[in-house]
Every structure is written in structure tokens, then in C-alpha cells.
Design a protein around this motif. Structure first.
Motif, PDB file in Angstrom:
ATOM      1  N   MET A   1      42.567 -21.612  56.721  1.00 60.55           N
ATOM      2  CA  MET A   1      43.296 -20.394  56.459  1.00 60.55           C
ATOM      3  C   MET A   1      43.443 -20.173  54.952  1.00 60.55           C
ATOM      4  O   MET A   1      43.362 -19.041  54.498  1.00 60.55           O
ATOM      5  N   VAL A  31      50.084 -22.281  62.031  1.00 57.25           N
ATOM      6  CA  VAL A  31      49.753 -21.303  60.994  1.00 57.25           C
ATOM      7  C   VAL A  31      50.840 -20.232  60.976  1.00 57.25           C
ATOM      8  O   VAL A  31      51.206 -19.690  62.021  1.00 57.25           O
ATOM      9  N   ILE A  36      48.176 -15.472  59.030  1.00 60.71           N
ATOM     10  CA  ILE A  36      47.254 -14.933  60.032  1.00 60.71           C
ATOM     11  C   ILE A  36      46.966 -13.471  59.724  1.00 60.71           C
ATOM     12  O   ILE A  36      45.809 -13.051  59.645  1.00 60.71           O
ATOM     13  N   SER A  39      44.775 -13.023  56.530  1.00 58.76           N
ATOM     14  CA  SER A  39      43.423 -13.572  56.445  1.00 58.76           C
ATOM     15  C   SER A  39      42.500 -13.156  57.588  1.00 58.76           C
ATOM     16  O   SER A  39      41.280 -13.189  57.447  1.00 58.76           O
TER      17      SER A  39
END
Length: 163
Positions: A1, A31, A36, A39
Motif C-alpha cells: 500500500m 490497512v 485504501i 491508493s
């Protein structure tokens, strides 16, 4: 990530039932939602279905439950095909020959980004993605049935109807 956040193209695989479920899976892996939404560019869910044999497939008019499900999924009813139970020499008596892919592509939109940041449920994310133009796996499978590429039974065995 972290690599994706710095602008690197990152392609990965993840096991989920559909594209919107990816967000929940990444969250379960620890995450943060803001990472999230910052990206993720798109998510593609895919399945393989058997192709009905072109030589011996049997046409029939969709009725009852089949007609209802197809109408709800893709707004279409009419002639579709089923596999010939006896098959033919071309399909070695199976009624099927080869496979075809069905795909669901969820691309990020401002609404999806906002919902991910607010930790929205998967069902909400799915609705937002559909409103932004995503075709679900179920719809993709029903289109293959409509086109005569696969059978209704094969489609339902791989993807349940959308709720």
C-alpha cells in the motif's frame, strides 16, 4: 500500500466474492481506510464459466424463475440455450466445450472514496459502484447466457443473483 501511495503501479491478487468486498478484506488485513481510498484505482473480480457447445446447444424460451432472474439482472427475456444432455462428438458428449471469463470492474469514484473513508459496509460500496456504472459478476454471467455463450444453470452455479 505504501508503494501504491507513492505513485507506483501495484497489481495484486486477493480472494473475495466480488470487487467491492476487496475493501473489507484489506481493512481486515489492517490497512487503514484512508490508505485504501488514496491508493486504490480499480478492482477486477473474475470467474470462469463453461461455454455451451456451439454444435449441439438446445434453444428454449426462458420462463418462470429463469425469466424473472434474467429480467431483473439485465432487463431482457427471450430465447436462451441449454446444454444438450447427450452432447455430441465435438464436445465429447458433455454439452460444453471450453470456458469463458466473466468480469466485474469497480473503478474509484469520489462517492466511493468518501464511503471508504467513512468505513461504509460492502453493500453500500456495491450500490455506489453500480450507480457509477459497474456491471456485476451476476449481470456479466447473465449477458453470457443471453448471448448464447453459456447456460443459465452454469451462470447461477458460479455467481448468485444480486440482492
Amino acid at each position: 500500500m505504501e508503494a501504491a501511495l507513492t505513485g507506483h503501479l501495484l497489481i495484486s491478487t486477493l480472494h473475495t466474492n466480488d470487487a467491492p468486498s476487496t475493501v473489507a478484506r484489506l481493512t481486515d488485513m489492517g490497512v487503514e481506510p484512508f490508505m485504501i481510498s488514496s491508493s486504490l484505482v480499480c478492482v477486477c473480480a473474475q470467474r470462469l464459466m463453461r461455454r455451451v457447445c456451439k454444435q449441439c446447444k438446445v434453444p428454449y424460451e426462458a420462463e418462470g424463475r429463469v425469466k424473472d432472474i434474467m429480467s431483473k439482472a439485465i432487463g431482457w427475456t427471450g430465447q436462451i440455450f441449454k446444454a444438450n444432455p447427450e452432447g455430441c462428438p465435438k464436445c465429447n458428449g458433455t454439452g460444453y466445450q471450453g470456458r469463458v471469463g466473466i468480469h466485474e470492474l469497480m473503478t474509484m469514484s469520489p462517492e466511493l472514496i468518501e464511503a471508504i473513508n467513512k468505513e461504509a459496509e460492502t453493500a453500500v460500496l456495491k450500490k455506489l459502484a453500480i450507480n457509477a456504472g459497474m456491471k456485476t459478476l451476476h449481470q456479466a454471467s447473465m449477458l453470457k447466457v443471453k448471448e448464447g455463450v453459456s447456460t443459465f444453470e452454469e451462470a447461477l452455479s458460479h455467481v448468485p443473483p444480486d440482492m
